[in-house]
Scaffold this active site. Structure first.
Site, mmCIF file in Angstrom:
data_model
loop_
_atom_site.group_PDB
_atom_site.id
_atom_site.type_symbol
_atom_site.label_atom_id
_atom_site.label_comp_id
_atom_site.label_asym_id
_atom_site.label_seq_id
_atom_site.Cartn_x
_atom_site.Cartn_y
_atom_site.Cartn_z
ATOM 1 N N SER A 58 0.736 -1.215 -0.024
ATOM 2 C CA SER A 58 -0.157 -0.011 -0.130
ATOM 3 C C SER A 58 0.999 1.262 0.074
ATOM 4 C CB SER A 58 -0.881 -0.037 1.037
ATOM 5 O OG SER A 58 -0.101 -0.144 2.220
ATOM 6 N N ASP A 96 5.505 -7.238 2.368
ATOM 7 C CA ASP A 96 4.808 -7.661 1.167
ATOM 8 C C ASP A 96 5.606 -7.753 0.001
ATOM 9 O OD1 ASP A 96 1.938 -7.828 1.410
ATOM 10 O OD2 ASP A 96 1.657 -5.399 1.405
ATOM 11 N N GLU A 195 -9.463 -9.514 3.416
ATOM 12 C CA GLU A 195 -9.553 -7.768 2.902
ATOM 13 C C GLU A 195 -10.999 -7.880 2.190
ATOM 14 O OE1 GLU A 195 -6.566 -5.857 1.298
ATOM 15 O OE2 GLU A 195 -7.734 -3.906 0.580
HETATM 16 O O1 KIV Z 1 -0.545 -3.549 1.414
HETATM 17 C C1 KIV Z 1 -1.116 -3.467 2.403
HETATM 18 O O2 KIV Z 1 -0.930 -2.409 3.291
HETATM 19 C C2 KIV Z 1 -1.816 -4.320 2.816
HETATM 20 C C3 KIV Z 1 -3.029 -4.335 3.937
HETATM 21 C C4 KIV Z 1 -3.828 -3.919 3.222
HETATM 22 C C5 KIV Z 1 -3.425 -5.535 4.542
HETATM 23 O O3 KIV Z 1 -1.717 -5.545 2.308
#
Ligand code: KIV
Length: 277
Positions: A58, A96, A195
């Site tokens: 994000s 991520d 989500e």
């Molecule tokens: O990228 C992110 O911040 C996420 C959250 C929305 C869980 O994957």
């Protein structure tokens, strides 16, 4: 009572590991998670007792100003993870894996996951997808890298979905998400982000797994909750999904501070004598 307090303090200050998250689910203790992309925010979150700090892609939306998470690269996410990890002592740091860093081949996925742990000191990686991504998850977990799953609205597939509306609203899609969650658990993930799915479906998923679910727009039955930090701080205001609760209005406070500073500089009231050498 004093002894109990002591025990609780020790538990509170203990380093969070994937094992501890499982224990939290088992004893019904909710898991508090937030995202971070920089050292300062990460150290404040950690000092506040947040259990899991997610270096989310994000960052693409709320840090880099893109419309989606898709343009984020491995190098950019490695940098965000490095600076966040430097600020965190207690929380579990999860990074991520960005779009196309784990979809091409299991080898490439493993190599990239390894970079996050080795070069950026992440303690786990997160990737999006259901049953089809399980062989990749097994490969990464077998190498000793904990993996977190992500189901429901998976933002890296936004062009396939064509909309940010909630997922799992039809019986077929709900069953798919439930089956995917079980497949992910079987493949060895230590937790799953759910989500933007109906609260009732999130409850079914949560009750059917022994690993924790972390909800974002997935209702109160999940084992933990996560929000995108600049959303909950009122820093990112371009759009506001209904699941975002605003805990502060920092954007407005910053704008006021910048305007005051500007006025002081223009009026030559900053710096003062005490602020000068
Ligand atoms: O990228 C992110 O911040 C996420 C959250 C929305 C869980 O994957």
């Amino acid at each position: 009572m004093e002894l109990r307090k002591g025990i609780m303090a020790t538990q509170e200050s203990r380093k969070v590991t994937t094992q501890r998250l499982l224990e939290m689910k088992a004893r019904g203790e909710p898991i508090a998670c937030l995202t971070a992309y920089d050292y300062l925010t990460a150290s404040i979150l950690d000092a506040a007792g947040i259990d899991l700090v997610l270096v989310g892609d994000s960052a693409g939306n709320v840090f880099a100003g893109y419309d989606t998470t898709i343009p984020m690269t491995v190098e950019q996410m490695l940098y965000h993870t490095q600076v966040v990890a430097r600020g965190v002592k207690r929380a579990l740091v999860v990074a991520d894996l960005p779009f196309m860093s784990y979809q091409v081949s299991e080898e490439e996925a493993l190599r990239n996951a390894g970079r996050f742990v080795k070069e950026a000191l992440a303690e786990a990686v997160k990737l999006e997808g259901g049953e089809y991504i399980c062989p990749t998850i097994r490969r990464i977990v077998n190498a000793g890298i904990p993996v977190m799953g992500h189901l429901g609205l998976t933002p890296q597939s936004i062009h396939k979905f064509g909309t940010y509306k909630a997922r799992g609203a039809t019986p077929e899609e709900a069953e798919r998400i439930l089956a995917d969650a079980k497949a992910l658990e079987h493949a060895g993930v230590f937790a799953i982000v759910l989500e933007k799915i109906p609260a009732e479906l999130a409850r079914r998923v949560t009750e059917s797994l022994s690993i924790p679910t972390i909800g974002i727009g997935a209702g109160p039955a999940c084992d933990g909750q996560v929000l995108v930090t600049p959303d909950m701080l009122g820093l990112f205001t371009k759009f506001r999904p209904r699941f975002v609760r605003r805990y502060a209005d920092l954007g407005a406070q910053m704008a006021e501070a910048f305007a005051k500073y500007r006025a002081d500089v223009k009026a030559r009231t900053f710096p003062s004598e005490e602020e000068s050498y």
